[in-house]
Design a protein around this motif. Structure first.
Motif, PDB file in Angstrom:
ATOM      1  N   ASP A   1       3.554  22.155  -3.137  1.00 37.09           N
ATOM      2  CA  ASP A   1       2.585  22.198  -2.040  1.00 37.09           C
ATOM      3  C   ASP A   1       2.908  21.101  -1.032  1.00 37.09           C
ATOM      4  N   ALA A   2       2.870  21.441   0.263  1.00 39.08           N
ATOM      5  CA  ALA A   2       3.222  20.476   1.307  1.00 39.08           C
ATOM      6  C   ALA A   2       2.180  19.364   1.431  1.00 39.08           C
ATOM      7  N   LEU A   3       0.980  19.566   0.873  1.00 39.52           N
ATOM      8  CA  LEU A   3      -0.051  18.536   0.879  1.00 39.52           C
ATOM      9  C   LEU A   3      -0.239  17.998  -0.532  1.00 39.52           C
ATOM     10  N   VAL A   4      -0.877  16.860  -0.618  1.00 35.71           N
ATOM     11  CA  VAL A   4      -1.073  16.215  -1.921  1.00 35.71           C
ATOM     12  C   VAL A   4      -2.204  16.905  -2.679  1.00 35.71           C
ATOM     13  N   TYR A   5      -2.219  16.744  -4.009  1.00 37.59           N
ATOM     14  CA  TYR A   5      -3.301  17.293  -4.828  1.00 37.59           C
ATOM     15  C   TYR A   5      -4.404  16.258  -5.022  1.00 37.59           C
ATOM     16  N   ALA A   6      -5.465  16.655  -5.720  1.00 36.38           N
ATOM     17  CA  ALA A   6      -6.639  15.801  -5.917  1.00 36.38           C
ATOM     18  C   ALA A   6      -6.229  14.447  -6.479  1.00 36.38           C
ATOM     19  N   GLY A   7      -6.808  13.396  -5.902  1.00 38.35           N
ATOM     20  CA  GLY A   7      -6.549  12.048  -6.385  1.00 38.35           C
ATOM     21  C   GLY A   7      -5.497  11.285  -5.624  1.00 38.35           C
ATOM     22  N   GLY A   8      -4.776  11.945  -4.728  1.00 36.38           N
ATOM     23  CA  GLY A   8      -3.707  11.282  -3.986  1.00 36.38           C
ATOM     24  C   GLY A   8      -3.988  11.250  -2.493  1.00 36.38           C
ATOM     25  N   SER A   9      -3.051  10.681  -1.746  1.00 37.68           N
ATOM     26  CA  SER A   9      -3.211  10.589  -0.296  1.00 37.68           C
ATOM     27  C   SER A   9      -1.859  10.578   0.382  1.00 37.68           C
ATOM     28  N   ILE A  10      -1.763  11.268   1.504  1.00 34.92           N
ATOM     29  CA  ILE A  10      -0.559  11.225   2.347  1.00 34.92           C
ATOM     30  C   ILE A  10      -0.979  10.896   3.782  1.00 34.92           C
ATOM     31  N   LYS A  11      -1.757   9.853   3.908  1.00 34.80           N
ATOM     32  CA  LYS A  11      -2.326   9.454   5.189  1.00 34.80           C
ATOM     33  C   LYS A  11      -1.286   8.758   6.068  1.00 34.80           C
ATOM     34  N   ARG A  12      -1.194   9.161   7.325  1.00 31.43           N
ATOM     35  CA  ARG A  12      -0.371   8.482   8.331  1.00 31.43           C
ATOM     36  C   ARG A  12      -1.293   7.998   9.446  1.00 31.43           C
ATOM     37  N   THR A  13      -1.146   6.726   9.839  1.00 33.77           N
ATOM     38  CA  THR A  13      -2.050   6.138  10.831  1.00 33.77           C
ATOM     39  C   THR A  13      -1.269   5.358  11.884  1.00 33.77           C
ATOM     40  N   PRO A  14      -1.806   5.263  13.112  1.00 33.05           N
ATOM     41  CA  PRO A  14      -1.287   4.285  14.071  1.00 33.05           C
ATOM     42  C   PRO A  14      -1.599   2.884  13.551  1.00 33.05           C
ATOM     43  N   GLN A  15      -0.626   1.968  13.654  1.00 34.26           N
ATOM     44  CA  GLN A  15      -0.805   0.658  13.032  1.00 34.26           C
ATOM     45  C   GLN A  15       0.146  -0.379  13.602  1.00 34.26           C
ATOM     46  N   VAL A  16      -0.189  -1.633  13.361  1.00 35.57           N
ATOM     47  CA  VAL A  16       0.707  -2.768  13.582  1.00 35.57           C
ATOM     48  C   VAL A  16       0.847  -3.457  12.238  1.00 35.57           C
ATOM     49  N   ARG A  17       2.089  -3.609  11.770  1.00 34.06           N
ATOM     50  CA  ARG A  17       2.339  -4.060  10.396  1.00 34.06           C
ATOM     51  C   ARG A  17       3.324  -5.221  10.378  1.00 34.06           C
ATOM     52  N   HIS A  18       3.070  -6.161   9.457  1.00 34.32           N
ATOM     53  CA  HIS A  18       3.990  -7.277   9.265  1.00 34.32           C
ATOM     54  C   HIS A  18       4.311  -7.415   7.780  1.00 34.32           C
ATOM     55  N   THR A  19       5.593  -7.620   7.465  1.00 37.17           N
ATOM     56  CA  THR A  19       6.043  -7.747   6.087  1.00 37.17           C
ATOM     57  C   THR A  19       6.569  -9.152   5.831  1.00 37.17           C
ATOM     58  N   SER A  20       6.044  -9.791   4.791  1.00 33.82           N
ATOM     59  CA  SER A  20       6.525 -11.105   4.355  1.00 33.82           C
ATOM     60  C   SER A  20       7.232 -10.941   3.022  1.00 33.82           C
ATOM     61  N   THR A  21       8.491 -11.338   2.980  1.00 35.16           N
ATOM     62  CA  THR A  21       9.286 -11.202   1.757  1.00 35.16           C
ATOM     63  C   THR A  21       9.350 -12.548   1.042  1.00 35.16           C
ATOM     64  N   PHE A  22       8.794 -12.588  -0.166  1.00 34.80           N
ATOM     65  CA  PHE A  22       8.784 -13.819  -0.950  1.00 34.80           C
ATOM     66  C   PHE A  22      10.041 -13.953  -1.805  1.00 34.80           C
ATOM     67  N   SER A  23      10.552 -12.828  -2.263  1.00 32.24           N
ATOM     68  CA  SER A  23      11.759 -12.793  -3.084  1.00 32.24           C
ATOM     69  C   SER A  23      12.310 -11.380  -3.013  1.00 32.24           C
ATOM     70  N   PRO A  24      13.523 -11.155  -3.523  1.00 28.88           N
ATOM     71  CA  PRO A  24      14.045  -9.791  -3.513  1.00 28.88           C
ATOM     72  C   PRO A  24      13.155  -8.794  -4.247  1.00 28.88           C
ATOM     73  N   ALA A  25      12.286  -9.292  -5.147  1.00 28.44           N
ATOM     74  CA  ALA A  25      11.449  -8.395  -5.937  1.00 28.44           C
ATOM     75  C   ALA A  25      10.006  -8.312  -5.448  1.00 28.44           C
ATOM     76  N   THR A  26       9.605  -9.177  -4.513  1.00 29.47           N
ATOM     77  CA  THR A  26       8.195  -9.260  -4.121  1.00 29.47           C
ATOM     78  C   THR A  26       8.048  -9.363  -2.608  1.00 29.47           C
ATOM     79  N   ASN A  27       7.118  -8.562  -2.052  1.00 26.30           N
ATOM     80  CA  ASN A  27       6.776  -8.695  -0.634  1.00 26.30           C
ATOM     81  C   ASN A  27       5.314  -8.349  -0.416  1.00 26.30           C
ATOM     82  N   LEU A  28       4.778  -8.869   0.677  1.00 27.42           N
ATOM     83  CA  LEU A  28       3.389  -8.647   1.065  1.00 27.42           C
ATOM     84  C   LEU A  28       3.375  -8.003   2.446  1.00 27.42           C
ATOM     85  N   VAL A  29       2.647  -6.884   2.568  1.00 31.70           N
ATOM     86  CA  VAL A  29       2.565  -6.158   3.834  1.00 31.70           C
ATOM     87  C   VAL A  29       1.120  -6.183   4.315  1.00 31.70           C
ATOM     88  N   LEU A  30       0.894  -6.711   5.521  1.00 30.29           N
ATOM     89  CA  LEU A  30      -0.428  -6.753   6.144  1.00 30.29           C
ATOM     90  C   LEU A  30      -0.416  -5.858   7.375  1.00 30.29           C
TER      91      LEU A  30
END
Length: 447
Positions: free
Chosen positions: A218-247
């Motif tokens: 199915d091209a859409l998600v099933y119950a319990g999930g989300s495929i939401k796309r939104t207009p946004q401004v995003r910043h990513t902070s990378t703490f290590s190769p294994a960890t990052n924080l996205v605001l």
């Protein structure tokens, strides 16, 4: 060909072989001389010397035959190398370059979907609609075949150098035809630019990411999930190769809420961590203001997703949400805020999806999945809802599918899905349950 010509041809560019053959020939010659001399002194030559001469000739013949075999094998190898070198190089990806240094890469697919609805269904829409399937005996569209090419997709990635250094501005534009009620109108899926750690534009919500949802036909998600796309401004902070924080700040437009006014964007945060090569998790949080008729309520939510490769080829996925007062981020939720008697009442729910995908070989894979949503039965909220048959106590769906890719551009999928919804109120016939029982099929050509 005389003996000299044979000698030169066999030992061509082979100094070691030439010495060996020459010594053997000298041995033959000396043997002949010795034999001749002995014949002059004795009427009966030595049988031992004759046998030795025969062995030497036999060894020389075997050496020549071995050299001929080696030359033949060498010729075959050279011919294969020349053939491979002459073959055309494989086609590269369709990248277009401009004089300014900008690069554009076109991609997309042609997608044909078909569905047989055994039970449930509404109007002509063929993709998932578990939250709104008709209640039993109340306007069902069962035993019906549907098809569409609306999920056909076209996209373009681009990259351009910016200023000095090796930094580049990149982005994406992607569209399909799933816009509007008729599902045949062009719509924007992704349209954004990114530079360094910043992203501006429309893409997957920072709160409701699709990374941890089990695969569906199915091209859409099933119950319990989300495929939401939104207009946004995003910043990513990378703490290590294994960890990052996205605001991010996002547009939380919520068309399900009557009379809503939007004053502030939603704030979202996502912490991603990879524990090992086979385990990754994501913790998310969201908050936004809902204003209806000048009244306001804060909506909030948390989410947790995980992906674990049990063994190579076997992957488990799970995604959980708890949300209050919002129906814009997670699919199929009840209306987040309802206004009644001068007050605002909020919906609250928990949802989860779990699934396992097995890659049987490089051409065949399959998925088993389950999704569930449970809504808090707040009596004040239930009383404020006008049509209780359109809001739900709970939703669930289970599905099983297989995908087969005979070649890289082609993919075929077949899926069975069954689900139910339990409405807050009963239809005129007393039914509160709606069913979704169907078979989905898809054929995709990617380019």
């Amino acid at each position: 060909m005389n003996m000299t010509q044979l000698f030169n041809q066999v030992t061509m560019n082979k100094p070691t072989l030439k010495r060996t053959v020459l010594m053997s020939m000298m041995a033959v010659s000396f043997g002949g001389i010795s034999l001749s001399a002995q014949a002059q002194t004795s009427a009966q030559p030595s049988q031992q010397e004759i046998e030795q001469l025969r062995q030497e000739v036999k060894a020389l013949r075997a050496l020549i035959e071995q050299q001929q075999v080696q030359q033949k094998q060498t010729s075959q190898v050279v011919a294969k190398i020349q053939e491979k070198a002459a073959a055309p190089a494989p086609a590269s990806s369709p990248v277009m370059k401009l004089a300014s240094g900008a690069e554009f890469n076109l991609y997309g697919n042609i997608r044909a979907d078909a569905s047989y609805q055994a039970e449930g269904g509404s109007a002509t829409r063929m993709y998932n609609q578990i939250n709104a399937v008709p209640l039993e005996g109340s306007g069902e569209r069962s035993d019906e075949f549907k098809s569409t090419l609306s999920a056909t997709r076209l996209g373009m990635d681009f990259k351009a150098p910016v200023g000095a250094g090796d930094k580049a501005l990149s982005g994406k534009i992607e569209v399909d035809f799933l816009g509007g009620a008729g599902l045949d109108n062009l719509r924007i899926r992704h349209a954004y630019i990114s530079y360094a750690n910043w992203l501006i534009g429309q893409t997957w919500s920072n709160f409701a990411v699709p990374d941890y949802i089990p695969e569906t036909v199915d091209a859409l998600v099933y119950a319990g999930g989300s495929i939401k796309r939104t207009p946004q401004v995003r910043h990513t902070s990378t703490f290590s190769p294994a960890t990052n924080l996205v605001l991010a700040v996002e547009d939380p437009k919520d068309a399900t809420i009557t009379g809503i006014k939007q004053r502030l964007p939603a704030l979202t945060a996502r912490l991603n961590h990879k524990f090992a090569d086979n385990l990754s998790v994501s913790a998310r949080a969201m908050g936004n203001e809902k204003r209806v008729n000048e009244d306001e309520k804060m909506a909030w939510g948390v989410g947790l997703g995980a992906k674990y490769e049990v063994v190579p080829g076997t992957t488990l996925k799970a995604d959980y949400y708890h949300v209050k007062g919002d129906s814009s981020f997670v699919s199929y939720a009840n209306t987040g805020v309802v206004a009644a008697d001068g007050n605002l009442y909020q919906s609250e729910f928990d949802s989860i999806t779990v699934g396992i995908t097995q890659q049987f070989n490089d051409k065949l894979r399959g998925t088993l999945g389950y999704g569930y949503m449970n809504f808090d039965e707040d009596q004040a909220y239930i009383n404020a809802v006008t049509d209780k048959t359109k809001s739900n106590k709970d939703l669930w769906q289970a599905w099983a599918n297989v995908f087969y890719s005979p070649t890289k551009p082609l993919s075929f999928g077949l899926e069975y899905v069954y689900g139910e919804r339990e409405a807050l109120g009963a239809a005129t016939n007393g039914s509160t349950k709606g069913e979704d029982n169907r078979i989905n099929a898809v054929a995709i050509y990617s380019f």
